[in-house]
Design a protein around this motif. Structure first.
Motif, PDB file in Angstrom:
ATOM      1  N   ALA A  82      -5.126   0.388  -3.565  1.00  0.00           N
ATOM      2  CA  ALA A  82      -4.278  -0.065  -2.463  1.00  0.00           C
ATOM      3  C   ALA A  82      -5.165  -0.398  -1.266  1.00  0.00           C
ATOM      4  CB  ALA A  82      -3.264   1.009  -2.094  1.00  0.00           C
ATOM      5  N   GLN A  94      -4.942  -1.985   1.428  1.00  0.00           N
ATOM      6  CA  GLN A  94      -4.483  -1.814   2.811  1.00  0.00           C
ATOM      7  C   GLN A  94      -4.446  -0.346   3.216  1.00  0.00           C
ATOM      8  OE1 GLN A  94      -0.849  -3.892   3.479  1.00  0.00           O
ATOM      9  NE2 GLN A  94      -1.761  -5.881   3.039  1.00  0.00           N
ATOM     10  N   HIS A  95      -4.538   0.514   2.254  1.00  0.00           N
ATOM     11  CA  HIS A  95      -4.549   1.957   2.550  1.00  0.00           C
ATOM     12  C   HIS A  95      -5.744   2.590   1.859  1.00  0.00           C
ATOM     13  CE1 HIS A  95      -0.491   1.188   3.918  1.00  0.00           C
ATOM     14  NE2 HIS A  95      -0.175   0.751   2.722  1.00  0.00           N
ATOM     15  N   ASP A 103      -1.012  -3.734  -0.741  1.00  0.00           N
ATOM     16  CA  ASP A 103      -0.582  -2.366  -0.442  1.00  0.00           C
ATOM     17  C   ASP A 103      -0.419  -1.573  -1.741  1.00  0.00           C
ATOM     18  OD1 ASP A 103       1.792  -3.138  -1.579  1.00  0.00           O
ATOM     19  OD2 ASP A 103       2.875  -3.324   0.307  1.00  0.00           O
ATOM     20  N   HIS A 104       0.002  -0.332  -1.601  1.00  0.00           N
ATOM     21  CA  HIS A 104       0.052   0.520  -2.793  1.00  0.00           C
ATOM     22  C   HIS A 104       1.051   0.007  -3.827  1.00  0.00           C
ATOM     23  CE1 HIS A 104       3.005   1.878   0.056  1.00  0.00           C
ATOM     24  NE2 HIS A 104       3.611   2.607  -0.841  1.00  0.00           N
ATOM     25  N   PRO A 161      -3.710  -4.487   7.519  1.00  0.00           N
ATOM     26  CA  PRO A 161      -4.069  -3.251   6.835  1.00  0.00           C
ATOM     27  C   PRO A 161      -4.441  -2.177   7.853  1.00  0.00           C
ATOM     28  CG  PRO A 161      -5.613  -5.027   6.304  1.00  0.00           C
ATOM     29  CD  PRO A 161      -4.578  -5.606   7.183  1.00  0.00           C
ATOM     30  N   GLY A 210       8.558   1.027   0.793  1.00  0.00           N
ATOM     31  CA  GLY A 210       7.209   1.470   0.529  1.00  0.00           C
ATOM     32  C   GLY A 210       7.153   2.675  -0.406  1.00  0.00           C
TER      33      GLY A 210
END
Lengths: 468, 307, 308
Positions: free
Chosen positions: A225, A227-228, A289-290, B249, C268
């Protein structure tokens, strides 16, 4: 950066006295708050003899519970509250489920009127180091010493799995109950590996040797992921810890001089860097992302994915037919002295504010959560295990995870990310740069050592260390 | 009209000014007070540390200094590009069309364009963030721009625009321009509508082209509007934060490459538990904005009070 | 106002005739080549920009009809079959309907209050000279530069002290207070542009200050008032931080923007992006309708504001 000159200028040392002297400044409600809440001295919860009600809960006292409404939802908490309500029918329970923990709860702490039980989790959690150094949290000792809900002869502490309290422990004092049992692992699709005739690698070199084969099958070896980059944290540290032993990681947490320069840490940084420079990352990984990384993993676009134990549950609605989520520890580097080391333990910190109005009720609520029934409710609701012993899941993936965490000596959760916000904010971007080969391993090590040294040298930051 | 003047003024101002002072000015005064302490934000104790927070602001090379730099860039680029595009579009839609019977008109479909261009203005920032995150995504994750670039054989950042340290800030500014242009198009259009048509028609008879027409007639007469737009856009530029929070991000990344002042305030206040430090940065931001506005208003506006 | 004879509307209305009889268009001189080049270029650029707005929005609407799996695997393609369940999910699980009503309940009062108080203050500041006029005016204008999140904690305290925390009344007065800077700033400029003649005539007729305001000046200021009302509706509809902190107690009371953010955050964790897009579309619709209905007034109102 907090409180920088206070020590140099004792004349400013008027903590808590401020309310009386600030009249000059504005019609300050801030001043009022400095004297309001009190520091909770009047409230001391002791463990009594009554196994039914060891904390002597006032049956009429209302209970204020705040739940982080994230991946686990909050239905389980509603069920826990029903049990509490059964024991104390007159208690009025306020239940708030939110994702914005800091935004909604910080002002209440500042006010001296915080919730009784707070699930301080998610991206907007209130930093634990700030809460602990401000003395805002109650120790959980009474809870741990109390008789357990199911068996008066066993304390709550003894119902917990080994090592799960470490994550909530600050300088030997337990301030948070991390309710969910989690292990950070590397995931692969066992079916894909079987079909392709690949053996899950047991060392880093085996993994590297397998990568060209994976690529030949039109699959990228790794994704994450992007972005994380926090998803890389445990992978990287376990790589270092497995090589040099757990002490390497403890030294990092303890801000020991030159801890980042340890050979094992350097080797781990070089290994991470190597994934990016060899082109073993799925194109676009840094920008996703995740959810996206997990989706491409589900689609067999990438073979390996670093993630926590919640992965299969999170994917259950969208997992492709026949996909077999299989966890493994990060493949250790050559010469690893502790190849079984794994980042596993408690996650999802529940805290009890020191100024909670119903402190006894809060402990009782946590005791209910840790009962067999409470724990089962959680596991049934979200397909994840709690830190309570003996309430485990009965599926293949859960068994594989259990096998990875069978040795308590090999369980270790690196803590500096929770102890020092400043280091947390540095390690995440630094890891993202490293794995994408945007920085060299040397630059990465130097960058982390610098922030560690700055943290160590800053007197205003409260320090925490591992006991052993 | 002298009779009852002051009671009237007072009665009309009391409520709005009172409410404003109570709920806006006073909280800000308290924020200033907080900035002189070491308050974490989640405790009811703190002590005064003077101006240390302000001194430390300018030593923070990780977040604050990059954020100041980026906010400065946005402060320059956003108004220039938005105003230029807004003026261009407004001119085209109002005066860019054919000349018919000596009368000058907007291009065809002007009304449609005006409705469409303004539309981003009604979208909440959350929605805009979700939207553009996808537009900027890596090619193999459905990115619209990366996909378009590759399909015509141009190079595109492999990880998408937002994960690229060199591109992320420009990408964010582009979205800001995208969402603001519609408003300024309408704003300038309205102002242009008040310019007498005869001026243009006389210019046409004199054989003036569109370019000279714009620079000799439109722009000078629109100067006040341009200045107002400049102030509004400066405010927007200083306030940029939610978009970056939603889109980039690590909320300002990668590696602080899109960190702005608003975001750093947020990070210190809610992620670092350093409310006081965050407040100090907020106070600095406020005074920067204020002086900017005062300067523009002082130099740009004729006082025009009647009665 | 002048823009009601919007140049655009004439152009569009006449476009059919244009095509029918192009040579009659310019009796004085032949179309200059420069103008044509400019026209082709500008038309192209104008349409490019229009597409840049339309495509992403269409994409959101399209995605709202796709299953979550479709969105993940083929983010750009059209839905296989309209998946209305997203809307059902957003409406029921996401409780968008409830948030919608909550928001309406608050905004009826907050927008009306903002406009009334804003108009009162702006009128006095624009048309009366008195000591402190400039100070108050700049005081309001400065509020536009106020970073809201700085005030969150003090505001929380202030409302708590008067027992208005977690109440709609509290949120309404906060919305009003935080909408005043823009409203006053803009309306002051607007009131200044109104002709003095009518006001003077009314005074000669013996109208007092109050009658002058309510019966003469307010009706004259209608275009400006409508435009600013729309902006306040848009602004308050999309307000996020204030309700999050000041209404944090009971999630069922939340405003629409929080509801949407909840959907976004939940997405999310649970990955239900279909419901997120559906909720997004639902939240967009009322604002979009308001904009289409009132866009003429918005433009008209902006005219006066633009030519201070």
């Amino acid at each position: 950066m907090r409180n920088t000159s206070a020590d140099k200028h004792p004349m400013f040392n008027r903590r808590n006295l401020f309310g009386a002297t600030a009249a000059g400044l504005a019609a300050s409600s801030l001043a009022a708050c400095a004297t309001s809440g009190g520091d909770g001295d009047g409230q001391e919860v002791t463990v009594g003899d009554d196994a039914e009600n060891p904390f002597d809960v006032d049956p009429k006292a209302p209970l204020d519970v705040v739940i982080f409404d994230g991946g686990f939802g909050n239905e389980y908490a509603v069920a826990h509250q029903a049990i509490y309500k059964e024991a104390f029918p007159d208690a009025e329970i306020t239940h708030l489920a939110t994702q914005a923990i800091a935004e909604t709860q910080q002002p209440r702490f500042a006010e001296g009127k915080p919730a009784d039980v707070l699930d301080n989790s998610g991206a907007q959690q209130i930093p634990m180091d700030a809460l602990v150094s401000d003395g805002e949290l109650a120790e959980l000792t009474p809870l741990l010493e109390a008789p357990s809900f199911d068996d008066p002869n066993v304390t709550v502490l003894d119902t917990l799995r080994d090592g799960v309290l470490k994550a909530g422990t600050f300088n030997g004092k337990v301030y948070a109950l991390n309710y969910v049992f989690n292990a950070w692992t590397i995931w692969y699709d066992a079916k894909l590996f079987r079909d392709q005739g690949w053996t899950p690698p047991t060392t880093w070199d085996e993994m590297l040797a397998l990568c060209p084969q994976i690529q030949a099958a039109g699959i990228a070896p790794w994704t994450y992921a992007g972005q994380h980059p926090v998803y890389l944290y445990d992978m990287f540290l376990m790589l270092a810890g497995r090589h040099g032993g757990v002490q390497v990681l403890k030294d990092i947490d303890n801000l020991k001089d030159g801890a980042w320069g340890h050979e094992s840490v350097v080797l781990a940084a070089e290994a991470m860097h190597g994934l990016g420079s060899a082109g073993y990352l799925l194109d676009g990984s840094a920008g996703i992302d995740h959810i996206q990384s997990q989706t491409s993993f589900n689609n067999n676009e990438a073979a390996f994915l670093p993630c926590g134990s919640w992965l299969p549950n999170e994917q259950k609605a969208i997992a492709p037919e026949g996909f077999e989520y299989a966890p493994m520890g990060v493949p250790p580097l050559e010469g690893s002295v502790q190849p079984g080391l794994i980042s596993a333990g408690g996650d999802e910190p529940f805290v009890v504010p020191k100024n909670a109005t119903n402190l006894a009720g809060a402990y009782e609520y946590l005791r209910i959560m840790l009962s067999k029934e409470g724990s089962q409710i959680f596991s049934d609701a979200v397909q994840a295990t709690t830190v309570v012993k003996g309430v485990e899941l009965e599926n293949e993936t859960a068994k594989m995870t259990d096998a990875l965490v069978s040795n308590p000596d090999d369980m270790f959760q690196p803590q500096f990310r929770y102890w020092y916000t400043k280091m947390n904010e540095e390690v995440r971007p630094a890891l993202g740069q490293l794995i994408n080969a945007e920085t060299t391993p040397e630059e990465f090590i130097a960058r982390m050592q610098t922030v560690a040294d700055e943290t160590a040298a800053d007197d205003t930051i409260e320090k925490f260390t591992h006991e052993d | 009209m002298k009779h009852g003047r002051y009671p009237f003024i007072l009665s009309f101002l009391a409520l709005p000014v009172g409410l404003y002072a109570w709920l806006v000015i006073l909280p800000f005064a308290q924020a200033f007070q907080i900035s002189l302490t070491d308050w974490s934000g989640s405790s009811n104790s703190f002590e005064y540390i003077g101006f240390d927070n302000y001194v430390n602001l300018f030593k923070d090379e990780r977040l604050v200094l990059p954020a100041l730099r980026h906010t400065g860039i946005i402060l320059v680029v956003l108004p220039v590009v938005t105003i230029a595009l807004g003026l261009f579009f407004a001119f085209m839609l109002n005066l860019g069309g054919r000349v018919r019977r000596g009368r000058i008109e907007g291009v065809r479909g002007a009304r449609f364009h005006k409705v469409v261009y303004f539309f981003p203005q009604v979208l909440s920032v959350a929605i805009i963030g979700i939207l553009w995150k996808q537009v900027y995504a890596p090619e193999n994750f459905g990115g619209l721009i990366t996909g378009a670039l590759t399909s015509v054989g141009l190079p595109a950042p492999v990880n998408g625009f937002l994960a690229d340290k060199r591109m992320v800030l420009a990408a964010v500014i582009a979205v800001l321009v995208w969402s603001a242009v519609g408003f300024y198009l309408v704003f300038f259009s309205s102002a242009m509508a008040s310019i007498p048509r005869d001026l243009y028609e006389a210019a046409i008879i004199d054989g003036a082209g569109r370019g000279p027409m714009f620079f000799r007639i439109t722009l000078p007469l629109l100067w006040d509007s341009v200045q107002t737009a400049w102030i509004y856009l400066s405010i927007v530029a200083l306030d940029v934060f939610v978009l970056i929070y939603m889109m980039t991000p690590e909320r300002g990344g990668p590696d602080a490459a899109s960190e702005v002042v608003g975001g750093v305030i947020w990070k210190y206040a809610f992620n670092h538990g350093e409310q006081a430090f965050a407040s100090a940065l907020g106070v600095v931001l406020f005074f920067a904005a204020l002086s900017l506005a005062v300067v523009s208003l002082r130099f740009g506006r004729r006082e025009r009070i009647e009665f | 106002m002048a823009t009601d004879t919007a140049p655009g509307s004439t152009a569009e209305g006449a476009s059919g005739a244009d095509e029918a009889a192009p040579p009659a268009r310019n009796p004085q001189r032949a179309p200059r080549p420069e103008g044509n080049v400019l026209n082709v270029f500008s038309q192209g650029f104008l349409w490019l920009w229009a597409l840049m707005v339309i495509i992403p929005v269409v994409w959101i609407v399209m995605s709202s009809f796709k299953t979550t799996r479709e969105i993940a695997s083929d983010p750009l393609g059209p839905p296989e079959a309209p998946h209305w369940a997203n809307y059902v999910n957003a409406w029921t699980n996401g409780n968008i309907g409830g948030y919608f009503l909550n928001t309406l309940q608050v905004m009826v009062f907050s927008v009306a209050g903002t406009m009334l108080l804003g108009a009162m203050a702006a009128y006095v500041l624009a048309r009366y000279e008195f000591p402190g006029n400039r100070v108050i005016y700049f005081g309001f204008a400065a509020g536009m530069m106020f970073p809201v999140f700085l005030a969150l904690f003090p505001l929380f305290k202030t409302l708590q002290n008067v027992s208005l925390l977690n109440t709609y009344t509290g949120l309404v007065i906060v919305y009003i207070a935080y909408s005043l800077p823009f409203t006053v700033f803009f309306l002051t400029a607007f009131f200044r542009t109104l002709p003095t003649g009518v006001a003077e005539a009314a005074v000669v007729d013996g109208a007092g200050h109050y009658r002058l305001f309510f019966q003469v000046m307010l009706p004259m200021a209608k275009p400006g008032l409508i435009a600013i009302t729309i902006f306040n509706i848009i602004g308050q509809w999309n307000q996020f931080l204030l309700p999050l902190v000041l209404l944090g107690r009971n999630p069922d009371d939340a405003m629409i923007s929080q509801g949407l953010a909840n959907l976004a955050l939940r997405q999310g964790y649970e990955g239900d992006s279909g419901a997120l897009f559906a909720g997004t579309v639902l939240a967009m619709i009322p604002i979009f309708i308001a904009y289409i209905l009132f866009q003429r007034q918005i433009q008209a109102g902006l005219t006066a504001g633009a030519i201070k």
